[in-house]
Design a protein around this motif. Structure first.
Motif, PDB file in Angstrom:
ATOM      1  N   ALA A  20     -94.210 -50.077  -9.817  1.00  0.00           N
ATOM      2  CA  ALA A  20     -92.956 -50.574 -10.396  1.00  0.00           C
ATOM      3  C   ALA A  20     -93.009 -52.091 -10.430  1.00  0.00           C
ATOM      4  O   ALA A  20     -93.471 -52.720  -9.476  1.00  0.00           O
ATOM      5  CB  ALA A  20     -91.761 -50.115  -9.545  1.00  0.00           C
TER       6      ALA A  20
ATOM      7  N   LYS B 101     -87.554 -45.703 -12.405  1.00  0.00           N
ATOM      8  CA  LYS B 101     -88.662 -45.312 -11.526  1.00  0.00           C
ATOM      9  C   LYS B 101     -88.358 -43.975 -10.865  1.00  0.00           C
ATOM     10  O   LYS B 101     -89.277 -43.159 -10.643  1.00  0.00           O
ATOM     11  CB  LYS B 101     -88.891 -46.395 -10.458  1.00  0.00           C
TER      12      LYS B 101
ATOM     13  N   VAL C 132     -94.034 -44.779  -4.489  1.00  0.00           N
ATOM     14  CA  VAL C 132     -93.723 -45.883  -5.400  1.00  0.00           C
ATOM     15  C   VAL C 132     -94.050 -47.190  -4.692  1.00  0.00           C
ATOM     16  O   VAL C 132     -93.651 -47.391  -3.540  1.00  0.00           O
ATOM     17  CB  VAL C 132     -92.235 -45.874  -5.827  1.00  0.00           C
TER      18      VAL C 132
END
Length: 394
Positions: A183, A226, A246
Motif C-alpha cells: 500500500a 486496501k 499488508v
C-alpha cells in the motif's frame, strides 16, 4: 511469443481512468487489439462518442437510458453507425458481446451484472472492477472457470505474476506461506488518528502516487481500497486471510510480493503506471512490449517498507472481519462505504466518519449466504439506506 491474431476487446467503463488508459494501450498496439464494444455510465457523452469515432466498435452502451438521445446525436455527427444499448441490461449485453477479452473497468457495485454476463458468456474477464468480486464473490466464484478471471489491479496483477513464477508447475497455493499486498499509505501516511480529524475532501483527493477517480482516491486515503484488495486477493488466489499481509510501501514500485514456504520471496516491481497491468490483462498470457516504462536500474533507488497502522487506518482490519464472515458481509462493507464517501465529498461527513460509519452498518447486518444476485442486491440496498440514515443524508 507474439500472438498471430488480433484480440477483440470489450471495454466497460471506457470514459473512466482505467478505460482511457486501456484505450491508450490499444491505440498503441493496433496489431494486437481491436475494440468491438464500449460501455460507460453516460455522463461524458462527448468523450464516449469520440472514443467510438476513433475505435469504431460494433456496439456502444450507456448505463443511463436518459443519455441515449445525446449519444445517438453525437455518434451520428461523427459518422459512427454503432448499435446503441442502454441501461444496466444494455451494459450487460455489451459485456457478453463476442470477444476474446472483456475488461470491466466500471467503478462500483454496478459492475457485478456485467461481470456475471461476461463469465456466463465464457469470455476471458480482465477485472478492474474489484467491487463486483467483493459484492458477488460467491456468485462470481461459482461461475468463473479456471483461468477465466484475470486481475487488473496492480497489486493482484503483481501477485499473479509472482505466483506464475513459482516454479515449473505454475501457481501452487500449498507452496505459498503468505501474500504481501503493498500500500502506498495514501496522502496521510504517518499521521495518527487524531491528525485525521480535520481532513478535507481536497486533501483526501491529493494522492501522492496514483491518478484515479474520486471514489477510488478517497478509498486509498482511508485504506478501504486496501481492505477491498485483501478480500479480492483471498477470492482470486484461495489464500486464507491469516496468510495475507499488508505492508506500506510509499514509493509504489513493488506492487506486491509472495513469500514461499522455503523462505524465498518473489516481488513484482515497476514504476506506478496502470498501463502495465492493463496491457498484461488484455494480452494474457502474452506480454505487450513497451506497455509502460520499466525501472531505471542504472539510477539509485531507496525503497522503504513500513507496518500498517491499524489504529489510524482500521479499514483493513474491518475488511478482514467482513471477508471472513463472507456471504453478504463484503457487499454491505462496499455499499456503505460508497455512500459514506459520497457524503464526505459533499461535506456532510468527516473523514474519520467514513470507516466508523461503515463499521456501524456492518455490525448491524445479519449476514446471509449471497446465493443469488437478488440476495446480494438486497444487502447492498439495505446497507446504502442504513448508511444514509446514519450520515443524515437519507
Amino acid at each position: 511469443m507474439q500472438p498471430d491474431t488480433v484480440r477483440s476487446v470489450v471495454l466497460l467503463g471506457s470514459t473512466g481512468s482505467i478505460g482511457t488508459q486501456s484505450l491508450d494501450v490499444i491505440a498503441r498496439n493496433p496489431d494486437r487489439f481491436r475494440v468491438v464494444a464500449l460501455a460507460a455510465y453516460g455522463g461524458r457523452i462527448d468523450l464516449l462518442a469520440g472514443q467510438a469515432a476513433e475505435f469504431r466498435p460494433d456496439v456502444v452502451a450507456v448505463a443511463d437510458p436518459a443519455a441515449v438521445p445525446e449519444l445517438r446525436a453525437a455518434l451520428a455527427a461523427r459518422g459512427v453507425a454503432a448499435r446503441v444499448l442502454a441501461g444496466q441490461e444494455g451494459v450487460a449485453e455489451a459485456a457478453s458481446w463476442p470477444a476474446d477479452v472483456v475488461l470491466n473497468g466500471i467503478t462500483g457495485a454496478l459492475g457485478l451484472t456485467s461481470t456475471l454476463a461476461a463469465l456466463e458468456a465464457g469470455r476471458a474477464l480482465a477485472l478492474a472492477n474489484k467491487e463486483s468480486l467483493i459484492v458477488g464473490g460467491p456468485l462470481v466464484k461459482r461461475l468463473a472457470k479456471p483461468g477465466q478471471l484475470i486481475p487488473v489491479d496492480s497489486e493482484h496483477a503483481a501477485l499473479a505474476q509472482c505466483l506464475w513464477a513459482a516454479g515449473p508447475t505454475g501457481p501452487d497455493a500449498s507452496a505459498v506461506r503468505r501474500l504481501v499486498v503493498t500500500a502506498s499509505g495514501g496522502p496521510f501516511r504517518g499521521r495518527s488518528r487524531a491528525d485525521l480529524a480535520e481532513v478535507t475532501p481536497e486533501q483526501a483527493l491529493a494522492h501522492p502516487t496514483w491518478s484515479m477517480g474520486p471514489v477510488i482516491t478517497v478509498n486509498s486515503a482511508t485504506l478501504v481500497n486496501k481492505g477491498l484488495e485483501v478480500i479480492e486477493a483471498h477470492l482470486l488466489f484461495d489464500i486464507g486471510f491469516e496468510r495475507i499481509d499488508v505492508v506500506v510501501h510509499p514509493q509504489s514500485v513493488v506492487h506486491s510480493m509472495v513469500e514461499f514456504v522455503d523462505g524465498s520471496t518473489i516481488a513484482q516491481a515497476s514504476p506506478p503506471d496502470m498501463r502495465l497491468p492493463i496491457a498484461l490483462a488484455l494480452g494474457w498470457p502474452e506480454r505487450v512490449a513497451d506497455a509502460a516504462p520499466g525501472v531505471d536500474w542504472t539510477a539509485a533507488h531507496t525503497w522503504t517498507f513500513e507496518p500498517l497502522d491499524d489504529g489510524a487506518f482500521p479499514a483493513v482490519a474491518l475488511a478482514r472481519h467482513v471477508g471472513a464472515a463472507g456471504g453478504t458481509a463484503p457487499a454491505v462493507y462496499n455499499a456503505a462505504n460508497e455512500v459514506c464517501v459520497e457524503a464526505f465529498l459533499a461535506g456532510r461527513l468527516p473523514f474519520l466518519g467514513i470507516v466508523d460509519t461503515v463499521a456501524s452498518v456492518v455490525s448491524e447486518h445479519a449476514v446471509t449466504e449471497a446465493g443469488s444476485v437478488a440476495e446480494v442486491l438486497d444487502a447492498d440496498s439495505w446497507a446504502r439506506i442504513r448508511a444514509r440514515e446514519l450520515t443524515g443524508t437519507a
